[in-house]
Enzyme design. Structure first.
Site, PDB file in Angstrom:
ATOM      1  N   GLU A 170     -15.215  11.867  38.382  1.00  0.00           N
ATOM      2  CA  GLU A 170     -14.470  10.871  38.837  1.00  0.00           C
ATOM      3  C   GLU A 170     -13.591  11.216  40.159  1.00  0.00           C
ATOM      4  O   GLU A 170     -13.245  10.045  41.047  1.00  0.00           O
ATOM      5  CB  GLU A 170     -13.357  10.770  37.969  1.00  0.00           C
ATOM      6  N   SER A 215      11.469  -8.229 -21.642  1.00  0.00           N
ATOM      7  CA  SER A 215      11.850  -7.135 -22.812  1.00  0.00           C
ATOM      8  C   SER A 215      11.661  -5.782 -22.164  1.00  0.00           C
ATOM      9  O   SER A 215      12.149  -4.778 -22.753  1.00  0.00           O
ATOM     10  CB  SER A 215      10.941  -7.431 -24.087  1.00  0.00           C
TER      11      SER A 215
END
Length: 619
Positions: A99, A373
């Site tokens: 690069e 319940s």
């Protein structure tokens, strides 16, 4: 001087004046351009310091250390930060060779490269990307777009020079290697190495893998190893050739790497854990004081208490329609479940729906449904045992009694006059539960519930809570939390999903510290466990039975809509525990109406509890 000569002279003078004016204008424009070029980059870099702090994907981890999920960044990609010191020299040298070979010799701009680019652009009569250094590439990705204009190129050069003045080469290279897009949603070399090769330690990358990574930036979509075709291999060969010419590898290493085939990492399991991870993130945000966005993009590691085996068993069972009541006209019966280890308080598995996705409604943690319940042990029987005035063998009134305007009834329509507490709980009879709450007192009962982690609102200060008539509702998580106190001999351990949160540098921001404390007596917890085991062995919770001891309670809330079957139900619950874990199951429709209700009983919830627990604990 004749007339002709005068006219010629005036013409020459006008030309000279015009040329002078053009020169002045040109000089002014040049000076303005230089001034702009000199100042623009510094202003941009100075005004946007946040650009130099790259967002990172945070990671959620299971209790065994395995990775559960990398959180995507806002741009729908993933980034894992790597320090330059953690990157092998060969990878650094290869990226520079490919690069920007003169990286350490320039100050942001490669003037020879620029001249070559200008020459090429002039020949082809267009502006290209030629001549870009690593610094320029970083600038383009951080601050600019990819417009092919002269102004953008000028801005890019200006910012590159400013960035080189502000940062060291070390910092610029590290930023570049972490910022660069590497294809398939991966940002930076660390995320790419893990995604494409399954390599988490960059120093263990092979020559072939390094060459592949270095070749990607030129064309992330076509040169990444997952691209179907020969282009990735061809690009890798070009990079290997550069590495050989630069003396980075030997000819033998180059040939070996060229003959290496890409082996993608083994695919992870399909377990999603979406509800669990959403809840864990929210808990981590509360514990650390960070926002959800900060947590997701700050590179944090969030260690959870999730058991991958338990979560997998939970999701596999929830994917089987046979465990659920029939769907309604245009809604699916939904369900949620929480499993916690009452010995530690850790939530080992959780789902907020049958097919949850990230960010979807998490029914496991929302206080929205009445527990029926299943609330009796928390509000009726537990407080009575704790008072010392009642035992499992105490006789309770089973009569049709009116308490002002409140007239509770047994679902069977029959009354025995009196029965033991054990029998009342085992058969889930309503009248004795309401009578018992009145004897104990609502204030003491609600104080007992609060010790178990359920704080009731002032509007709940009435006898209807005896049967689970909680105004705002409760969540499966809170129900599991409450029952875990019975399971652990009266010790309250906070239900939690997050063990620890560390930042990207390994610094601990939060760690859970065990805070177990005795909130009810051991005798109360043991008596309750004995009664709840009888519920499973001989009572309403028989479908929850397993090969190991199970204690628990069913819960049902009735539909109560005019003109609809009295057998219709809104909510089905089962909350129970084995010696190891406590679990809470809820089933129902998100919107209950005449077209969407269940005729199945709470045995469905009990059976789902047994199926999930059996998958991971064994039958």
């Amino acid at each position: 001087m004749n007339t002709m000569q005068g006219k010629a002279w005036r013409k020459i003078m006008r030309s000279l004046y015009f040329s002078f004016d053009l020169a002045v204008i040109g000089a002014v424009v040049l000076l303005a351009g230089l001034f702009y070029f000199h100042l623009y980059g510094g202003i941009v870099v100075g005004r946007h310091p946040e650009k130099l702090v790259l967002p990172q994907s945070s990671i959620l981890v299971a209790s065994d250390g395995s990775e559960l999920r990398k959180i995507p960044l806002p741009e729908s990609g993933y980034r894992l930060r790597a320090r330059l010191e953690d990157i092998p020299e060969l990878l650094l040298d290869t990226f520079l060779a490919v690069e920007d070979r003169s990286f350490y010799g320039h100050e942001g701009l490669d003037y020879k490269g620029i001249v070559r680019a200008v020459y090429t652009n002039s020949i082809h009569m267009r502006i290209s990307e030629g001549g870009s250094t690593i610094t320029q590439q970083l600038v383009r990705n951080l601050y600019l777009n990819r417009d092919q204009t002269l102004l953008r190129k000028l801005n890019e050069a200006s910012i590159a020079l400013a960035l080189e003045k502000r940062l060291s080469k070390h910092d610029i290279l590290e930023l570049y290697l972490n910022e660069i897009y590497m294809g398939d949603g991966q940002y930076g070399i660390k995320a790419a190495a893990e995604h494409y090769f399954g390599v988490t330690d960059l120093k263990k990358l092979s020559v072939a893998q390094i060459a592949s990574l270095a070749g990607i930036p030129k064309g992330p979509s076509i040169y990444n190893p997952l691209y179907k075709g020969d282009l990735p291999v061809q690009r890798r060969s070009i990079v290997l050739g550069i590495m050989k010419r630069q003396g980075l590898i030997s000819n033998e290493e180059m040939m070996t790497a060229m003959n290496t085939k890409h082996q993608p990492p083994q695919a992870s399991n399909t377990m999603s854990g979406a509800s669990y991870m959403d809840a864990a993130l929210r808990e981590a945000a509360q514990r650390t004081g960070k926002t959800l966005e900060e947590l997701k993009t700050g590179g944090y590691t969030i260690v959870t208490g999730m058991s991958a085996a338990a979560q997998s068993a939970l999701e596999q069972t929830f994917s089987s329609p046979e465990f659920f009541p029939p769907d309604g006209k245009d809604q699916q019966v939904e369900a949620a479940m929480v499993i916690m280890d009452h010995r530690t308080g850790e939530v080992v598995a959780l789902t907020g729906g049958r097919n949850p996705a990230a960010g979807s409604l998490n029914r496991a943690v929302i206080d929205a449904r009445q527990p029926g319940s299943a609330f009796k042990p928390i509000i009726d029987y537990g407080p009575a045992l704790e008072s010392g005035k009642f035992s499992p063998d105490s006789m309770l009134q089973d009569r049709k009694i009116s308490y002002g305007s409140y007239k509770p009834q047994n679902l069977s329509g029959t009354y025995q006059g009196q029965m033991t507490m054990r029998q009342a709980l085992q058969q889930s009879v309503n009248a004795p539960a309401v009578w018992l709450l009145q004897q104990v007192g609502i204030t003491k009962a609600t104080q007992f519930a609060a010790k178990l982690g359920i704080s009731l609102a002032p509007e709940d200060a009435n006898l209807s809570i005896a049967l689970g008539g909680v105004h705002a509702g409760v969540s499966p998580l809170k129900m599991a939390q409450a029952y875990s106190v019975f399971a652990s001999g009266g010790i309250y351990r906070e239900a939690h999903l997050v063990r620890q949160v560390t930042d990207s540098n390994g610094r601990v921001l939060y760690a859970y510290h065990p805070d177990g404390r005795q909130v009810i007596s051991r005798a109360t917890a043991d008596s309750m466990t004995g009664m709840l085991r009888a519920v499973v062995n001989e009572g309403t919770g028989m479908k929850a039975r397993m090969s190991r001891p199970v204690a628990g309670k069913t819960g049902t809330t009735q539909l109560g809509l005019p003109g609809v079957s009295s057998k219709g139900n809104r909510d089905l619950w089962f909350v129970g525990y084995t010696p190891e874990w406590t679990g809470a199951v809820w089933m129902g429709f998100d919107r209950t109406d005449a077209d969407h209700y269940m005729t199945a009983g709470s045995g469905k919830a009990a059976a789902l509890f047994s199926a999930v627990m059996s998958r991971v604990l064994g039958r």
